[in-house]
Scaffold this active site. Sequence first.
Site, PDB file in Angstrom:
ATOM      1  N   LYS A 149      21.864  13.460   0.070  1.00  0.00           N
ATOM      2  CA  LYS A 149      21.516  12.005   0.611  1.00  0.00           C
ATOM      3  C   LYS A 149      21.935  11.051  -0.881  1.00  0.00           C
ATOM      4  CE  LYS A 149      18.171  12.925   4.072  1.00  0.00           C
ATOM      5  NZ  LYS A 149      16.790  12.964   4.359  1.00  0.00           N
ATOM      6  N   ASP A 193      15.108   5.380   7.046  1.00  0.00           N
ATOM      7  CA  ASP A 193      14.806   6.079   8.226  1.00  0.00           C
ATOM      8  C   ASP A 193      14.464   5.607   9.529  1.00  0.00           C
ATOM      9  OD1 ASP A 193      15.824   8.711   7.379  1.00  0.00           O
ATOM     10  OD2 ASP A 193      14.045   9.345   6.464  1.00  0.00           O
ATOM     11  N   GLN A 226      11.042  12.011   1.558  1.00  0.00           N
ATOM     12  CA  GLN A 226      11.590  13.191   2.368  1.00  0.00           C
ATOM     13  C   GLN A 226      10.340  14.058   2.895  1.00  0.00           C
ATOM     14  OE1 GLN A 226      14.856  14.114   2.630  1.00  0.00           O
ATOM     15  NE2 GLN A 226      14.097  15.748   3.998  1.00  0.00           N
TER      16      GLN A 226
END
Length: 295
Positions: free
Chosen positions: A54, A121, A98
Amino acid sequence: MTAHIIDGKAFAASVRARVQQAASDFKKRQGKAAGLTVVLVGNDPASEIYVRLKVSDAREAGIDSRDIKLPATATQAEVLDVVRKLNDDASVHGVLVQFPVPAHIRQDAILDTLSPDKDVDGLTTLSAGRLTSGRAGLVSCTPQGCLMLIKSVRPKLDGLSAVVIGRSQLVGKPMSQLLLQENCTVTIAHSRSRDLAAIARSADILVAAVGRAEMVKGVWVKPGAIVIDVGMNRLDQPGGKPKLFGDVAFDEVKAHASAITPVPGGVGPMTRACLLRNTVLAAFAQAGMSPPAEL
Ligand code: NAP
């Protein structure tokens, strides 16, 4: 009939190119780059790889990205403190923690602390609420990527029947909301649904987000349907490396569908590209500017 294979890798490359252009425009106009910070708690090897990817994806797109690594022993209060500081840091436009985090930390507590404006997200309750209410906000990357792939083969979805198999917060629910916004008639199926095959067969657009290798069979698919396979199931192979399977029995289904995403090379690359897109969208929104229309 043999379906058109939707090339998610190529489409994702075009999204990344547009993101790169938008990130460069943002930097020119604001005098600073769009910023993404990824927080990793603990040292789960798979998570470490995802975070590295990422961060490097974002750098390639001209996004100022970094990771913050906290030990597995970090307390919930310490993690929330990091998230609050990132919420307040004007140089950071997107924040991603994460998951999974170690068991002593509540995922919900993190999401309840994270600013929805930086929630790249699309996982906070406010992001979900904004999507359901039809308000502007950040949308979970995988369903957003699926919708873009669907619209790449069929730009207008009005009145089509869509079936989403799976009702997770991450994929199934936002996917169904996005399809509803596109004026589809949406059915959400899940593990308690009866006669899944018949439900699936009613779909002009069928999205499988289940986590069961090759569950969707050829006879489940209406002739001419668009089939999007979100599943990523890594199965051990006798005497070889584990192999990646989707939720759709690809070889059978491609004989029925008009278009289908492969696994790998379908939805996966779009998820990665949409994270970058969300970061740039967040940066424009936080600067009070409209993002480029083509983004
Ligand atoms: P999840 O949270 O485990 O949700 C799975 C959903 O499938 C649940 O709603 C579950 O129903 C439903 N389900 C399970 N067994 C079923 C069955 N036999 N019949 C009908 N529905 C069933 O998984 P997820 O996070 O949504 O992910 C789904 C899949 O997509 C996984 O393979 C995951 O690895 C993959 N994925 C891929 C990407 C990508 O970028 N390509 C991104 C995210 C996820 P209940 O709610 O009733 O339990």
